[in-house]
Write a protein that holds these residues in place. Structure first.
Motif, PDB file in Angstrom:
ATOM      1  N   LEU A 208       4.710   2.988   5.294  1.00  0.00           N
ATOM      2  CA  LEU A 208       5.106   4.067   6.198  1.00  0.00           C
ATOM      3  C   LEU A 208       4.418   5.332   5.691  1.00  0.00           C
ATOM      4  O   LEU A 208       4.670   5.772   4.578  1.00  0.00           O
ATOM      5  CB  LEU A 208       6.622   4.242   6.230  1.00  0.00           C
ATOM      6  CG  LEU A 208       7.168   5.064   7.412  1.00  0.00           C
ATOM      7  CD1 LEU A 208       8.560   4.592   7.796  1.00  0.00           C
ATOM      8  CD2 LEU A 208       7.179   6.552   7.099  1.00  0.00           C
TER       9      LEU A 208
ATOM     10  N   MET B 107      11.473   3.746  13.264  1.00  0.00           N
ATOM     11  CA  MET B 107      12.346   3.057  12.322  1.00  0.00           C
ATOM     12  C   MET B 107      13.819   3.306  12.640  1.00  0.00           C
ATOM     13  O   MET B 107      14.664   2.433  12.406  1.00  0.00           O
ATOM     14  CB  MET B 107      12.025   3.474  10.894  1.00  0.00           C
ATOM     15  CG  MET B 107      10.686   2.966  10.372  1.00  0.00           C
ATOM     16  SD  MET B 107      10.417   1.184  10.627  1.00  0.00           S
ATOM     17  CE  MET B 107      11.910   0.485   9.933  1.00  0.00           C
TER      18      MET B 107
ATOM     19  N   VAL C  64      11.883  -1.587   7.023  1.00  0.00           N
ATOM     20  CA  VAL C  64      10.443  -1.332   7.031  1.00  0.00           C
ATOM     21  C   VAL C  64       9.668  -2.625   6.785  1.00  0.00           C
ATOM     22  O   VAL C  64       8.656  -2.900   7.445  1.00  0.00           O
ATOM     23  CB  VAL C  64      10.072  -0.262   5.984  1.00  0.00           C
ATOM     24  CG1 VAL C  64       8.552  -0.080   5.924  1.00  0.00           C
ATOM     25  CG2 VAL C  64      10.742   1.073   6.297  1.00  0.00           C
TER      26      VAL C  64
END
Length: 281
Positions: A257, A166, A240
């Motif tokens: 996540l 990320m 995300v």
């Protein structure tokens, strides 16, 4: 598969928590995790997933002292025991309405979640039930896991590889692991991002404890909020949502996540413990 890089617990739900070098794992998760929550008169369980109503809880920290008592550190630095009669008054002033700390999960409790503008955080079927509350926020309501203050899983795991991926996707964002409020952080030795996508259904031996990986962790607004010295950043979850939407049960592809775990065998987990996959029978 990796090693234990960090261990966290959050004695009071939606407050900042504490890192620990070792933790006893019981059938109910990490000992001392989410043993209290802040409630109001509507049976709502205090959760920063509804930031306008409960976000100020993230300005507090909960910790367990050497005697095993939970203390809440307020924004002015004062620390009050969970049993201190002044604590409810101080929390009520902080939140702007009457609230109280409780270790008892109320029957028919409510857990409110803000609905973000971007897609992927809330299933479409749930988004359709949203309503605007007195704060002006569009929210959905659900319940906590039966008999607990957990939203769903008893243990939440995040890998260093997913956080590293990320950071590549959104270099301007600070993907400090504390934003994602895990219990267990796994150092995967710089492997490819999102290795945990392949783990649901598997068993993980971590130190003395054995876990079953249940499902990817759908993310909410909380990682975008300020945590301690970390500033708010709405771009965290937008990134995300763009990069990592995966199937969750029958709810569609959600922004995820990390993964939720159930406990199969109790035991102690320590920093540096190796994590291995065990065959299911």
């Amino acid at each position: 598969m990796g090693t234990v890089a960090a261990l966290y617990r959050y004695p009071v739900k939606s407050t900042l928590g504490e890192g620990v070098p070792a933790v006893a794992v019981t059938a109910d998760g990490f000992a001392g995790d989410r043993v209290f929550a802040v409630l109001d008169g509507t049976r709502a369980v205090g959760s920063a997933k509804h930031p306008r109503k409960w976000g100020a809880l993230l300005r507090c920290r909960s910790r367990t002292d050497s005697s095993g008592r939970v203390r809440v550190v307020l924004p002015d630095g004062s620390a009050l025991a969970a049993e201190d009669p002044d604590l409810d008054q101080r929390l009520s002033r902080l939140l702007g309405r009457q609230v109280f700390l409780s270790a008892a999960v109320p029957e028919r409790s409510r857990l409110e979640r803000a609905v973000p503008e971007y897609e992927g955080e809330v299933p479409d079927v749930v988004r359709a039930t949203a309503s605007v509350d007195a704060t002006g926020e569009s929210i959905t309501s659900g319940t906590v896991a039966p008999g607990t203050f957990f939203d769903f899983g008893k243990v939440h795991l995040v890998t260093t590889a997913s956080l590293a991926r990320m950071r590549e996707v959104y270099p301007a964002g600070d993907f400090d692991v504390r934003r994602f409020r895990p219990n267990l952080v796994v150092d995967t030795d710089d492997g490819p991002g999102f290795p945990e996508d392949a783990w649901p259904g598997s068993r993980l031996r971590v130190g003395e404890a054995l876990f079953r990986v249940v499902v990817p962790t759908p993310r909410c607004a909380v990682p975008t909020l300020g945590h301690d010295e970390l500033p708010p950043d709405p771009g965290i979850m937008r990134a995300v949502a763009r990069e990592h939407r995966v199937p969750v049960f029958d709810l569609g592809r959600l922004s995820c996540l990390g993964v939720y775990l159930d406990v199969l065998e109790a035991g102690t987990v320590r920093l540096g413990d190796k994590i291995t996959s065990q065959q299911t029978v």
